[in-house]
Design a protein around this motif. Structure first.
Motif, PDB file in Angstrom:
ATOM      1  N   LYS A 272      -5.261  -5.815   0.626  1.00 42.71           N
ATOM      2  CA  LYS A 272      -5.979  -5.169   1.735  1.00 42.71           C
ATOM      3  C   LYS A 272      -5.929  -3.790   1.510  1.00 42.71           C
ATOM      4  N   ASN A 273      -5.134  -3.050   0.740  1.00 36.64           N
ATOM      5  CA  ASN A 273      -5.191  -1.593   0.713  1.00 36.64           C
ATOM      6  C   ASN A 273      -5.969  -1.212  -0.321  1.00 36.64           C
TER       7      ASN A 273
ATOM      8  N   LEU B  57      -3.996 -11.616  15.707  1.00 41.39           N
ATOM      9  CA  LEU B  57      -2.816 -11.387  15.303  1.00 41.39           C
ATOM     10  C   LEU B  57      -2.845 -10.527  13.793  1.00 41.39           C
ATOM     11  N   LEU B  58      -2.132  -9.253  14.221  1.00 41.41           N
ATOM     12  CA  LEU B  58      -2.180  -8.337  13.134  1.00 41.41           C
ATOM     13  C   LEU B  58      -0.938  -7.787  12.689  1.00 41.41           C
ATOM     14  N   ASP B  59      -1.018  -7.692  11.040  1.00 43.76           N
ATOM     15  CA  ASP B  59       0.131  -7.181  10.577  1.00 43.76           C
ATOM     16  C   ASP B  59      -0.198  -5.622  10.185  1.00 43.76           C
ATOM     17  N   PHE B  60       0.601  -4.744   9.698  1.00 48.64           N
ATOM     18  CA  PHE B  60       0.488  -3.196   9.301  1.00 48.64           C
ATOM     19  C   PHE B  60      -0.593  -2.986   8.503  1.00 48.64           C
ATOM     20  N   ASP B  61      -0.817  -3.926   7.672  1.00 48.43           N
ATOM     21  CA  ASP B  61      -2.231  -3.758   6.572  1.00 48.43           C
ATOM     22  C   ASP B  61      -3.468  -3.957   7.543  1.00 48.43           C
ATOM     23  N   ASP B  62      -3.250  -4.896   8.507  1.00 50.46           N
ATOM     24  CA  ASP B  62      -4.463  -5.165   9.271  1.00 50.46           C
ATOM     25  C   ASP B  62      -4.839  -3.912   9.801  1.00 50.46           C
ATOM     26  N   MET B  63      -4.109  -2.993  10.410  1.00 49.29           N
ATOM     27  CA  MET B  63      -4.273  -1.687  11.147  1.00 49.29           C
ATOM     28  C   MET B  63      -5.321  -0.815  10.416  1.00 49.29           C
TER      29      MET B  63
ATOM     30  N   LEU C 154      -4.955  17.567   7.069  1.00 51.57           N
ATOM     31  CA  LEU C 154      -4.062  17.944   6.039  1.00 51.57           C
ATOM     32  C   LEU C 154      -3.456  16.485   5.786  1.00 51.57           C
ATOM     33  N   THR C 155      -3.335  16.290   4.497  1.00 52.36           N
ATOM     34  CA  THR C 155      -2.540  14.885   4.119  1.00 52.36           C
ATOM     35  C   THR C 155      -1.642  15.331   3.175  1.00 52.36           C
ATOM     36  N   ASP C 156      -0.485  14.758   3.170  1.00 45.10           N
ATOM     37  CA  ASP C 156       0.645  14.882   2.273  1.00 45.10           C
ATOM     38  C   ASP C 156       0.884  13.737   1.322  1.00 45.10           C
ATOM     39  N   GLU C 157       1.351  13.640   0.237  1.00 50.29           N
ATOM     40  CA  GLU C 157       1.835  12.713  -0.721  1.00 50.29           C
ATOM     41  C   GLU C 157       0.749  11.916  -1.014  1.00 50.29           C
ATOM     42  N   SER C 158      -0.460  12.442  -1.011  1.00 53.87           N
ATOM     43  CA  SER C 158      -1.851  11.812  -1.212  1.00 53.87           C
ATOM     44  C   SER C 158      -1.881  10.860  -2.577  1.00 53.87           C
ATOM     45  N   GLN C 159      -1.009  11.231  -3.400  1.00 52.04           N
ATOM     46  CA  GLN C 159      -0.973  10.375  -4.592  1.00 52.04           C
ATOM     47  C   GLN C 159      -0.490   8.815  -4.299  1.00 52.04           C
ATOM     48  N   ASP C 160       0.229   8.825  -3.297  1.00 54.41           N
ATOM     49  CA  ASP C 160       0.632   7.455  -2.835  1.00 54.41           C
ATOM     50  C   ASP C 160      -0.403   6.800  -1.718  1.00 54.41           C
ATOM     51  N   THR C 161      -1.313   7.418  -1.462  1.00 53.86           N
ATOM     52  CA  THR C 161      -2.203   6.908  -0.343  1.00 53.86           C
ATOM     53  C   THR C 161      -3.164   5.854  -0.955  1.00 53.86           C
ATOM     54  N   SER C 162      -3.464   4.842  -0.147  1.00 59.26           N
ATOM     55  CA  SER C 162      -4.386   3.598  -0.807  1.00 59.26           C
ATOM     56  C   SER C 162      -5.935   3.882  -0.733  1.00 59.26           C
ATOM     57  N   LEU C 163      -6.529   3.072  -1.145  1.00 60.36           N
ATOM     58  CA  LEU C 163      -7.959   3.538  -1.291  1.00 60.36           C
ATOM     59  C   LEU C 163      -8.444   2.961   0.101  1.00 60.36           C
TER      60      LEU C 163
ATOM     61  N   ARG D 236       1.209  -1.038  -3.707  1.00 58.53           N
ATOM     62  CA  ARG D 236       1.086  -0.872  -2.592  1.00 58.53           C
ATOM     63  C   ARG D 236      -0.464  -0.477  -2.588  1.00 58.53           C
ATOM     64  N   GLY D 237      -1.323  -0.523  -3.538  1.00 61.80           N
ATOM     65  CA  GLY D 237      -2.833  -0.059  -3.341  1.00 61.80           C
ATOM     66  C   GLY D 237      -3.031   1.372  -3.684  1.00 61.80           C
ATOM     67  N   ALA D 238      -1.899   2.230  -3.970  1.00 58.98           N
ATOM     68  CA  ALA D 238      -2.278   3.493  -4.511  1.00 58.98           C
ATOM     69  C   ALA D 238      -2.864   3.561  -5.834  1.00 58.98           C
ATOM     70  N   ASP D 239      -3.831   4.650  -6.003  1.00 54.78           N
ATOM     71  CA  ASP D 239      -4.597   4.691  -7.296  1.00 54.78           C
ATOM     72  C   ASP D 239      -4.462   6.282  -7.642  1.00 54.78           C
ATOM     73  N   PRO D 240      -3.611   6.822  -8.724  1.00 56.62           N
ATOM     74  CA  PRO D 240      -4.046   8.259  -9.046  1.00 56.62           C
ATOM     75  C   PRO D 240      -5.398   8.575  -9.630  1.00 56.62           C
ATOM     76  N   GLY D 241      -6.030   7.448  -9.856  1.00 57.72           N
ATOM     77  CA  GLY D 241      -7.788   7.710 -10.416  1.00 57.72           C
ATOM     78  C   GLY D 241      -8.347   8.199  -9.119  1.00 57.72           C
ATOM     79  N   TYR D 242      -8.056   7.994  -7.918  1.00 53.63           N
ATOM     80  CA  TYR D 242      -8.810   8.663  -6.855  1.00 53.63           C
ATOM     81  C   TYR D 242      -8.622  10.123  -7.130  1.00 53.63           C
ATOM     82  N   LEU D 243      -7.472  10.937  -7.128  1.00 56.51           N
ATOM     83  CA  LEU D 243      -7.352  12.078  -7.413  1.00 56.51           C
ATOM     84  C   LEU D 243      -7.881  12.581  -8.430  1.00 56.51           C
ATOM     85  N   MET D 244      -8.155  11.951  -9.569  1.00 55.29           N
ATOM     86  CA  MET D 244      -8.878  12.312 -10.718  1.00 55.29           C
ATOM     87  C   MET D 244     -10.423  12.387 -10.347  1.00 55.29           C
TER      88      MET D 244
END
Length: 727
Positions: free
Chosen positions: A163-164, A201-207, A233-242, A272-280
């Motif tokens: 999902k992420n 019915l929704l889980d956290f990822d559905d949000m 402003l976004t913090d710790e964005s290397q751990d942000t999913s797509l 968890r779906g994070a991707d450092p490639g997005y920052l690159m």
């Protein structure tokens, strides 16, 4: 003095806050997208808070027009507290600090309300239908077995990852997961949640996925949220999913005033779906973006910073940064390799008991299972500890329950209810019909005697049952350590585990590790009753450790959970091949897929940079009676601190001289004995191509083009001097 200088001078006078040039640039660049690459200990939170204050005090921005997205609720609370401290004249509640999930929930709630669709959360609320309950039932339906806690975690991680990363249904099967029937379970899980179009019915990822869909499908709703904020402003964005990046992209489309704080070198949540490639690719998404690098570390000594900076450079997919510090040298990084893994925790206890302050000490590990041996030793030594994200799955694991049930059978072999729980783990075959007949008997006799009285038993069954009866009789009154060894060997429990691992995809080394840990706990105990009490005691101690937070207690944490923390002294433990890096990471790296290995490097780097003054890297040579090799990462660190000495001949004089070359990282290097077996032509970094003639545990003999050489096998592997180049 201009307005900008006046702002910084005032804050320095009021609170002693002094920013360096790069930090000031990050504060002052308020218009347009900015990516701030913040090395560990570089003061990113202080810089972010100062930027928010500058927007309010100097640019006149209304606090409610500023949105700050953090990685966790704890981070949001920390930012609010710091904002109040730095800017007491402004109410932090007027600045919108929140997690991305909180923002997404607000979007989803309004989106569904407009469509008159009700919803029910199935995660995070004990009063609702639970996500895990649904998944347990589905696993039982499709696999006809009860799901283990480890399988459940892998299943939920698989769902969250898909999902992420917004992976379409057609590609679900390409995502690796060892849980049986995982795709059928996931598809049915989604069908159940969406079965009633008027009540989801929704889980956290559905949000997250639903919030992103809402912005794509409801332009008015998107414009409403876009118009709510002028600065984001976004913090710790290397751990942000797509999907989280996608939500942020939509929110800032109009003003593009986006401030992103990240460190590609600390991206450790790909699962968890994070991707450092997005920052690159940040400049591709935001072509007008400014990229700043905060490289000065204020946390750690030169000894730690210099080595960590060199270590992370083994990764290729990263921004070129050079972390540095003006802090003085303190102590060199210590590396220890014990003869056996059991000495590791005892060594840590010896080191810690003489510490004046325990709150300044942390023990970091990759897997939570590593903490059990430590907890056992700390409790025996009376050392208080705080377990971050405590995980008591060890004490409730089915293997622990099995061992206790085997022990109970030694006291009373008439307990059919206990026998039924371990029947499938016994190395004997008893049919369902035979068990059914056994349940009908109520003569209070030995289960084994009742079985032996049956007429339909095969000869091999009689032999097995007699052997089990005799072993249980012999075990009665044994010390728990001896009892566990008999369960594993004479009752064939280890062999049963191996069969179950092949059938269900369990990791056999992990399961055997649980048994070894139980043996360590059992050591020095006199009775099986004492052993059962000890397990309950340790579980209670671990659960109570959460109350030691902020007290004078040592911190136990996984590498993942330690991110953002700092300690004067850090011990990194269990640093062996197969743990960090893990076997999957080693395998994929060997197949020229470097992503997993690079994340393992980043994880190790995160652990190293938690230390302020003292860092110790601990490994061992034997575990559970088997030879193991220290982590290649420890070898990397060793070579950085003290580059290997090679003997070379001086060209002119023909004399030998000793030089210390810098050994570049070779992703194709052979790292294990398995890779050498059956290898054809190999290439040595110095001597070139050659054929392996002979090899033993210590040396390898290779015929090169001009000469034959006998080399140290461990040196070749640890330094990455060999690679396979074909037959």
């Amino acid at each position: 003095m201009n307005t900008e200088d006046n702002f910084f001078t005032k804050k320095k006078q009021q609170f002693g806050i002094s920013l360096n040039d790069v930090q000031k640039q990050a504060v002052l660049h308020t218009d347009g997208p900015l990516l701030l690459l913040a090395s560990p200990g570089s003061g990113k939170t202080t810089t972010t808070i100062m930027r928010i204050g500058y927007l309010i005090e100097e640019k006149g921005i209304q606090p409610s027009r500023i949105k700050a997205v953090t990685f966790s609720r704890a981070s949001a609370s920390d930012m609010k507290e710091r904002f109040n401290r730095f800017f007491p004249d402004h109410d932090s509640s007027s600045v919108d600090f929140s997690t991305i999930h909180s923002l997404a929930f607000e979007v989803v709630r309004e989106y569904l309300y407009k469509r008159r669709v009700t919803y029910q959360l199935i995660e995070g609320n004990i009063d609702t239908v639970q996500k895990k309950m649904i998944l347990r039932d589905l696993f039982k339906r499709y696999v006809a077995e009860s799901i283990t806690e480890d399988q459940l975690e892998e299943l939920t991680t698989y769902i969250s990852y898909i999902k992420n990363r917004m992976i379409p249904r057609a590609k679900w099967s390409k995502v690796k997961c060892d849980v049986p029937e995982v795709q059928r379970i996931f598809e049915e899980y989604e069908r159940i949640k969406n079965a009633d179009p008027n009540k989801l019915l929704l889980d956290f990822d559905d949000m997250l996925t639903l919030a992103n869909d809402a912005f794509e499908n409801d332009e008015r709703l998107l414009i409403k949220f876009q118009n709510r904020y002028d600065y984001m402003l976004t913090d710790e964005s290397q751990d942000t999913s797509l999907v989280q990046h996608a939500i942020v992209e939509k929110l800032v489309q109009h003003h593009m005033n986006l401030y992103v704080v990240a460190d590609d070198d600390q991206s450790i949540y790909s699962w968890r779906g994070a991707d450092p490639g997005y920052l690159m690719k940040f400049k591709q998404v935001y072509p007008n973006a400014i990229i700043l690098k905060m490289e000065q570390n204020y946390r750690s000594s030169k000894d730690i910073v210099n080595v960590a900076n060199q270590f992370i450079k083994r990764n290729k997919e990263r921004y070129d940064k050079n972390m540095f510090t003006e802090n003085p040298h303190n102590k060199p990084i210590v590396m220890k390799a014990f003869d056996d893994y059991r000495y590791q925790s005892k060594y840590i206890v010896e080191k810690i008991v003489v510490k004046d302050s325990l709150r300044d000490v942390a023990v970091l590990f990759r897997n939570n299972s590593s903490s059990i041996m430590l907890i056992n030793e700390f409790d025996r030594a009376g050392i208080p500890f705080y377990m971050k994200d405590s995980d008591n799955r060890f004490f409730s694991h089915w293997i622990v329950k099995d061992i206790l049930n085997f022990m109970r059978m030694t006291f009373n072999d008439r307990r059919l209810d206990i026998f039924e729980q371990i029947r499938t783990k016994c190395n004997i075959y008893i049919s369902r019909e035979q068990m059914f007949e056994l349940r009908k008997m109520s003569n209070n006799q030995s289960i084994f005697d009742n079985l032996l009285n049956r007429k339909d038993l095969k000869d091999y069954q009689v032999e097995q049952i007699l052997e089990y009866k005799q072993t249980f009789f012999q075990m009665k009154g044994n010390a728990p350590l001896l009892a566990i060894k008999k369960i594993r060997n004479q009752l064939g429990y280890d062999e049963t585990l191996k069969k179950l691992s092949k059938r269900f995809g369990f990791k056999i080394d992990y399961l055997l590790g649980i048994l070894e840990t139980l043996e360590e706990i059992a050591d020095t105990l006199d009775s099986m009753e004492e052993f059962a009490s000890r397990l309950k005691h340790l579980e209670a101690v671990m659960n109570a450790s959460k109350f030691n937070k902020n007290k004078d207690a040592i911190t136990l944490s996984t590498f993942h959970s330690s991110k953002g923390l700092e300690f004067n002294t850090v011990y990194m433990i269990d640093l062996i091949e197969g743990v960090i890096p893990g076997n999957d990471e080693i395998k994929q790296n060997r197949e020229e897929d470097f992503k997993l290995m690079e994340e393992a490097v980043r994880l190790f780097y995160v652990g190293m940079t938690r230390a302020e003054q003292e860092l110790e890297l601990l490994s061992y040579k034997k575990q559970y009676g088997k030879d193991v090799r220290r982590s290649q990462f420890v070898t990397n660190v060793k070579n950085i601190i003290s580059p290997p000495v090679l003997v070379q001949k001086a060209e002119a004089k023909g004399k030998e001289k000793r030089v210390k070359p810098i050994i570049p990282y070779n992703p194709n290097a052979i790292k294990s004995l398995e890779e050498l077996h059956g290898a054809g032509t190999i290439k040595h970094r110095v001597f070139g191509h050659g054929q392996i003639i002979e090899m033993n545990e210590e040396t390898i003999k290779i015929q090169f083009q001009k000469e034959q050489k006998q080399l140290s096998l461990s040196t070749c592997l640890e330094m990455g001097l060999l690679e396979v180049v074909g037959e």
